[in-house]
Write an enzyme that holds these catalytic residues in place. Structure first.
Site, mmCIF file in Angstrom:
data_model
loop_
_atom_site.group_PDB
_atom_site.id
_atom_site.type_symbol
_atom_site.label_atom_id
_atom_site.label_comp_id
_atom_site.label_asym_id
_atom_site.label_seq_id
_atom_site.Cartn_x
_atom_site.Cartn_y
_atom_site.Cartn_z
ATOM 1 N N ARG A 202 0.870 -1.174 0.000
ATOM 2 C CA ARG A 202 0.000 0.000 0.000
ATOM 3 C C ARG A 202 0.904 1.220 0.000
ATOM 4 O O ARG A 202 1.542 1.531 1.005
ATOM 5 C CB ARG A 202 -0.911 -0.030 1.244
ATOM 6 C CG ARG A 202 -1.469 1.316 1.623
ATOM 7 C CD ARG A 202 -2.616 1.247 2.576
ATOM 8 N NE ARG A 202 -2.322 0.741 3.901
ATOM 9 C CZ ARG A 202 -1.605 1.377 4.835
ATOM 10 N NH1 ARG A 202 -1.057 2.551 4.585
ATOM 11 N NH2 ARG A 202 -1.414 0.837 6.021
ATOM 12 N N TYR B 246 4.402 5.264 11.488
ATOM 13 C CA TYR B 246 4.735 3.867 11.798
ATOM 14 C C TYR B 246 5.598 3.154 10.746
ATOM 15 O O TYR B 246 5.917 1.988 10.911
ATOM 16 C CB TYR B 246 3.448 3.064 12.063
ATOM 17 C CG TYR B 246 2.427 3.128 10.942
ATOM 18 C CD1 TYR B 246 2.542 2.317 9.810
ATOM 19 C CD2 TYR B 246 1.338 3.996 11.006
ATOM 20 C CE1 TYR B 246 1.609 2.364 8.785
ATOM 21 C CE2 TYR B 246 0.401 4.067 9.989
ATOM 22 C CZ TYR B 246 0.533 3.240 8.887
ATOM 23 O OH TYR B 246 -0.389 3.304 7.868
ATOM 24 N N HIS C 6 -3.572 4.313 4.823
ATOM 25 C CA HIS C 6 -4.671 3.331 4.935
ATOM 26 C C HIS C 6 -5.974 3.951 4.430
ATOM 27 O O HIS C 6 -6.665 3.401 3.580
ATOM 28 C CB HIS C 6 -4.808 2.883 6.394
ATOM 29 C CG HIS C 6 -6.031 2.079 6.656
ATOM 30 N ND1 HIS C 6 -6.163 0.786 6.198
ATOM 31 C CD2 HIS C 6 -7.191 2.383 7.287
ATOM 32 C CE1 HIS C 6 -7.359 0.325 6.557
ATOM 33 N NE2 HIS C 6 -7.992 1.279 7.204
#
Ligand SMILES: Cc1ncc(C[n+]2csc(CCOP(=O)(O)OP(=O)(O)O)c2C)c(N)n1
Ligand SMILES: [Mg+2]
Length: 361
Positions: free
Chosen positions: A258, A271, A262
């Site tokens: 990805r 992160y 998100h």
């Protein structure tokens, strides 16, 4: 002796087109017709640009929320291209490119994320269930569709998609176990994009690969380079043929990434590292597929430039149209569409909510 470990490293990731767009597995190149290859490519370019624009619309306060697909175009389109019109998709929410390839309009995808439920209506004959946010449920729903197809002998195959994080949910196992036991015509595609929001795949599973979970179901499985449009097509086609012949389900792990957040409410810089993102940028599924088409003489840089201009116009015009409709959803519709007829409890909730809204005026 009971084997303690399954060695996934012995199973090489299935690839036809490497990250430089070079065919590394000549024998397995499906040599698809030019029109099919161009449809795949054009869908990917439309999808990528629609994602970029949708993120901007949301930031401008013009779109409710959005889950971008950037980086997963090949995993979605390779799969969709291997399906026949009678086959079903039991989808998750990161599905733009598969939807576009199989005939869902960009307008309806934008409508959905704009907050207008009419975006869940499919054109006649497009057998893709509505966008499904309930993680894991895609598997049981597909198992049901596949079992119905088997009983009714309809020649349909049900394909479900799920994320890497989704494989940690119970329903993933229930649906696959059921379909495997009854040899129902189903294909499972794990979109392993390495992250479930901020949870890395290594925390969602202790397996060396997600594909190897097929061992427990007693079904064939393969880990595919999910950024390779051709490998995704070939693997899915083989799985579809098996299912249609009555040999039951197959588990495909599309190993992909990805590239974006998100959703619009996420910030991946918290992160994950820039190095990781840069490494995957080199594996971009669209860039390598474009090289393949250029090398084949099926596409030119001039055509490419024109395509990008055309899709940007299409995206802008489509979104303006969606904005002109507004959310345009009556409160009653939210309650009406859950069951064919509202249950007494639902009616009660509807009345209560109506009163609440009136009080809020
Ligand atoms: C049953 C259920 N539990 C929790 C959530 C909240 N949720 C939304 S997306 C997500 C992460 C999913 O990650 P993954 O399955 O890897 O798919 P991806 O978003 O990466 O495509 C979670 C936990 C949900 N939608 N449904
Ligand atoms: Mg994921």
């Amino acid at each position: 002796m009971i084997a303690k470990k399954y060695d996934a490293s012995k199973d090489k990731q299935f690839q036809i087109l490497d990250q430089n767009g070079k065919v590394v597995n000549e024998k397995l190149d499906p040599n698809l017709p030019k029109e099919t290859l161009l449809k795949m490519y054009k869908t990917a370019v439309l999808g990528r640009n629609a994602d970029i624009k949708a993120l901007q619309y949301q930031r401008q306060g013009r779109m409710l929320t959005y889950a971008p697909n950037m980086g997963q175009e090949a995993a979605q389109i390779g799969m969709a291209a291997a399906m026949e019109p009678q086959d079903w998709n039991s989808p998750m929410y990161r599905e733009l490119n598969a939807q576009l390839y199989r005939g869902v309009t960009l307008e309806s995808v934008f409508l959905y994320w704009y907050g207008n439920e009419r975006g869940s209506i499919r054109p006649d004959g497009v057998k893709i269930l509505p966008t499904n946010i309930i993680i894991g449920s895609q598997s049981n729903i597909a198992a049901g569709l596949a079992m119905a197809a088997k009983i009714k002998k309809t020649n349909e195959v049900a394909v479900f998609t799920i994320g890497d994080g989704g494989t940690a949910h119970g329903e993933f196992y229930e649906g696959l176990n059921f379909a495997a036991s009854f040899k129902a015509p189903m294909v499972a595609v794990i979109q392993n994009n390495q992250w479930a929001i901020s949870t890395p795949v290594r925390k969602a599973s202790n397996s060396e690969s997600l594909a190897q979970k097929g061992v427990a179901f007693g079904i064939p499985f393969v880990q595919v380079d999910g950024n390779d449009m051709l490998a995704m097509y070939v693997a899915t086609k083989e799985a579809m043929d098996r299912a249609r012949k009555g040999d039951g389900p197959t588990l495909i792990e599309a190993y992909t990434y990805r590239m974006g957040p998100h959703t619009t409410s996420d910030d991946p810089s918290i992160y994950r590292t820039k190095e990781e993102e840069n490494e995957w940028a080199l594996k971009d599924p669209i860039a390598r597929f474009k090289t393949y088409l250029l090398n084949k003489g099926y596409w030119t840089e001039e055509e490419d430039q024109k395509l990008v201009e055309d899709v940007l116009t299409e995206i802008n015009d489509t979104f303006k149209k969606v904005e002109s409709y507004g959310a345009n959803v009556d409160l009653i519709e939210i309650f009406e569409h859950t069951f064919a007829e509202m249950t007494p409890q639902l009616k009660e909730q509807y009345e209560e909510h109506k009163k609440f809204l009136e009080g809020a005026k």
